[in-house]
Enzyme design. Structure first.
Site, short mmCIF file in Angstrom:
data_model
loop_
_atom_site.label_atom_id
_atom_site.label_comp_id
_atom_site.label_asym_id
_atom_site.label_seq_id
_atom_site.Cartn_x
_atom_site.Cartn_y
_atom_site.Cartn_z
NE ARG A 78 -58.03 51.71 -10.41
CZ ARG A 78 -58.75 51.79 -9.30
NH1 ARG A 78 -58.30 52.46 -8.26
NH2 ARG A 78 -59.93 51.20 -9.24
CG ASP A 79 -54.43 44.25 -12.67
OD1 ASP A 79 -53.32 44.07 -12.11
OD2 ASP A 79 -55.29 43.36 -12.75
CB VAL A 80 -49.94 47.81 -16.48
CG1 VAL A 80 -48.92 47.41 -17.55
CG2 VAL A 80 -50.95 48.81 -17.05
CG ASN A 84 -54.15 41.97 -16.71
OD1 ASN A 84 -54.80 40.94 -16.86
ND2 ASN A 84 -54.27 42.72 -15.63
#
Length: 214
Positions: A78-80, A84
């Site tokens: 949910r935070d690619v 990151n």
């Protein structure tokens, strides 16, 4: 997995839970993208594709994770985003920060229908608060688009409502549309490589889940 930065410990500090992760000797992808942009150059296509494929390997490992009884955990990162993805000095790309990841079987999960992550890298269903594993594929497709084109897919200065509208309707430029002014300068070989990559990225950016890579 070699393309995921492992969590070594979990520390509770007052009202926060802190993940202690392995140190990676390298730099985050957004730093490399900014450096290339400032130098008016592009990330080499083979490097961009290698980074994307390695991150896909890490995502596959996360998506396939099961509990001790063999039941799938249905993990979604949910935070690619470039922030990151770490690129180590040996060329290995590693996905980090599963801090907002959702495991549907976990004891403590984010409430359904809430949004977590970076909006510019979020899939339509993610914006609606219903992120699934294919949402991670969409996010990585945005990252690959940006590595190839050399700038953000979405205008960083645009209003949030306009950004959401672009995501939900899929009104996004293709990589060839974004690079058409550079076609003559980059030469036929690189342009043909970009033409081959375009349908792959477009499928990754499909609005409907049934049209997107599984």
């Amino acid at each position: 997995h070699r393309n995921v930065v492992p969590v070594l410990d979990v520390v509770k500090a007052q009202d926060e839970v802190v993940l202690v992760q392995e140190y990676v000797h390298g730099v985050p992808l957004h730093w490399l993208l900014r450096t290339a942009h400032e130098a008016s150059s592009h990330v080499p296509l083979n490097v961009a594709v290698s980074i994307a494929c390695q991150v896909l390997g890490g995502l596959q490992a996360a998506h396939d994770t099961s509990d001790q009884f063999g039941s799938p955990l249905h993990i979604v990162h949910r935070d690619v985003s470039p922030q990151n993805i770490m690129v180590a000095t040996d060329g290995t790309a590693r996905l980090l920060d599963f801090g907002v990841a959702k495991a549907t079987m976990a004891a403590h999960i984010t409430r359904a229908g809430t949004f977590k992550g970076k909006l510019a890298y979020s899939a339509p269903e993610h914006v609606r608060g219903n992120a699934v594993q294919q949402s991670d594929v969409y996010s990585l497709s945005v990252v690959l688009w940006e590595m190839i084109v050399g700038h953000r897919l979405h205008n960083s200065g645009q209003a949030e409502a306009e950004l959401v509208a672009e995501i939900m309707t899929g009104r996004l430029p293709t990589i060839t549309q974004a690079l058409i002014s550079e076609r003559e300068m980059m030469g036929a070989y690189r342009w043909n490589q970009i033409l081959a990559l375009e349908p792959i990225i477009q499928k990754g950016l499909a609005v409907r889940l049934e049209d997107r890579w599984e």
